[in-house]
Design a protein around this motif. Structure first.
Motif: not given
Length: 489
Positions: A264-267, A271-282, A302-308
């Motif tokens: 769970i931590s790995h998976d 996506p959390l890292t990607s989401i954090q990166g794109y949010v920071d970019g915005i 998309l990453k949120t859907a993967e997490m869901s």
């Protein structure tokens, strides 16, 4: 009180009670030999008052010895013979080697009288060995005296005795000692055998229980036998084995829990890292145009859907593992269900540039009892894996439905890369991934086939896989089937 003590006391009672019975039997035999069943005191008194051997010894030694003329007194001998006859004895007097007086009971038995020993000087009274005569047995006692005239005289007291009674009297002490020895030996043997068959197995069970208490289960309880102790040993060994399996399973669950946390931590980290990166970019203004901002937001979605999806898969598997999801069974025609599902699947695969080959061999009379939605979830997970890991320019999926005895078999095969033989037995384990590097690219939770296995077991069926590297993979779903005689064809 321990079982050992109880057994020893019970065997002691088994020894004492027969001994008492033997003593009572011996006393009864004595009473029988005496010819009457009277109390000891009465019997002892009767012995003193009657003429037994000691009384006759006293009579002959003191009376006749002092009045030697009585040995040749016909009247006295008649009275004595009459008294003896009432007690079953006979009188025989011999003077100077010639018969002088013979009781009526033994008259004419010359051979018997002739076998009696001659006068023996210096030996006034003695018991004689038993004498057999014409199938009868006689016991005798000899008294040697000199008559008043100085002639050598012998007086004999004879009693006819039953041979069995005589043998019993003679052999009774030996028989009694032998029976006592046999009884004691049997008692010791039984005690030893019972100790070996009961006490020792119980002590082994006690030691085994101590080992289990200490947490040591790496041993076996070797107690054989078909009796209660043997069955207890078998039950104890089954308990130990199941407890050991339970502990191993618990440890495996613990390892799986740790693996779950790691997975769970790995998976979730990616996506959390990607989401954090794109949010920071915005937030930092990197997405400085509407088009770029929209791209960032689509990626975040998309990453949120993967997490869901990951969380949904974990939640579903956990509930299936804990038997927390009910199954809504219904009886459905196998061929019709498979045809409808294949039509839906063909449309989906066509959108992805893949083709479907369906072969439905089961007749309309075959029915299966399933939960439609959950069984479709199984089929969807299998097809999703085939699509996700397909490496050929054109993905081909083959569906075959047929009957195998009393089972309905639905096979889903593909032309993908296949699964290595060493990984094939593990593909239905939770969080198992045949190739971590490939899964890092294709994604996936490692729970799809594990969920499929849980659902198939809940439906009362089973799932198998057949695969080889480079030759694709075939997943077989097997369900109990019923032949519906009234089904429309």
């Amino acid at each position: 009180m321990s079982i050992r003590v109880k057994l020893l006391l019970s065997y002691a009672a088994m020894l004492v009670v027969p001994l008492l019975l033997m003593l009572m039997t011996a006393l009864l035999l004595v009473f029988v030999f005496r010819g009457e069943l009277v109390p000891l005191k009465t019997m002892f008194k009767a012995q003193l008052e009657s003429l037994d051997e000691d009384n006759y010894d006293s009579l002959l030694k003191h009376t006749i010895a002092r009045n030697r003329e009585l040995l040749t007194d016909q009247g006295y001998l008649d009275d004595l013979a009459g008294s003896l006859s009432s007690e079953g004895q006979a009188l025989f007097v011999r003077v100077d080697g010639q018969p002088f007086y013979v009781s009526a009971a033994i008259r004419g038995k010359d051979a018997l009288l002739g076998s009696l020993p001659a006068y023996t000087a210096g030996q006034e009274a003695r018991g004689l060995p038993a004498i057999a005569y014409e199938g009868e047995l006689y016991t005798a006692r000899q008294y040697n005296y000199l008559t008043a005239e100085g002639d050598r005289g012998s007086l004999f007291l004879l009693r006819r005795t039953d041979p069995l009674l005589f043998a019993a009297r003679k052999l009774f002490p030996l028989l009694f000692v032998s029976l006592l020895f046999i009884l004691v030996a049997t008692h010791l043997l039984l005690t030893s055998l019972m100790s070996r068959r009961i006490i020792r197995p119980l002590l082994r069970l006690e030691r085994a229980a101590g080992e289990i208490t200490e947490g040591n289960l790496d041993f076996s309880v070797d107690i054989a036998g078909k009796d209660e102790i043997g069955r207890l040993g078998i039950a104890f060994e089954n308990m130990r084995s199941r407890l050991q399996q339970s502990i191993r399973l618990q440890r495996q669950y613990e390892d799986n829990r740790k693996e779950l946390i790691t997975s769970i931590s790995h998976d979730l980290r990616t996506p959390l890292t990607s989401i954090q990166g794109y949010v920071d970019g915005i937030l930092e203004g990197v997405a400085n145009s509407p088009e770029k901002t929209e791209l960032y937001l689509q990626t975040i979605s998309l990453k949120t859907a993967e997490m869901s999806h990951l969380i949904e898969e974990l939640f579903l598997y956990s509930k299936l593992d804990l038997k927390g999801i009910p199954f809504h069974f219904e009886e459905v025609p196998l061929a019709a269900f498979a045809a409808d599902w294949a039509d839906e699947l063909a449309i989906e695969l066509e959108k992805r540039g893949a083709r479907l080959e369906a072969e439905i061999e089961a007749g309309p009379e075959w029915r299966v009892r399933i939960d439609r939605e959950k069984f479709k979830r199984v089929l969807g997970n299998i097809v999703q894996n085939s699509v996700k890991y397909g490496d050929k320019p054109e993905l081909a999926i083959a569906v075959r439905v047929h009957a195998d005895g009393d089972r309905a078999v639905l096979e889903v095969g593909d032309n993908g890369p296949g699964i290595p033989s060493e990984a094939l037995p593990c593909i239905f384990d939770r969080f198992f991934r045949a190739e971590e590097s490939r899964n890092a690219v294709t994604g996936g939770t490692g729970l799809g086939l594990a969920i499929a296995k849980q659902i198939m077991e809940g439906l009362g069926g089973s799932i198998e896989a057949d695969s080889a590297p480079g030759q694709g993979t075939c997943i077989k779903l097997m369900l109990p089937a019923a032949y519906a005689k009234g089904a429309e064809k």
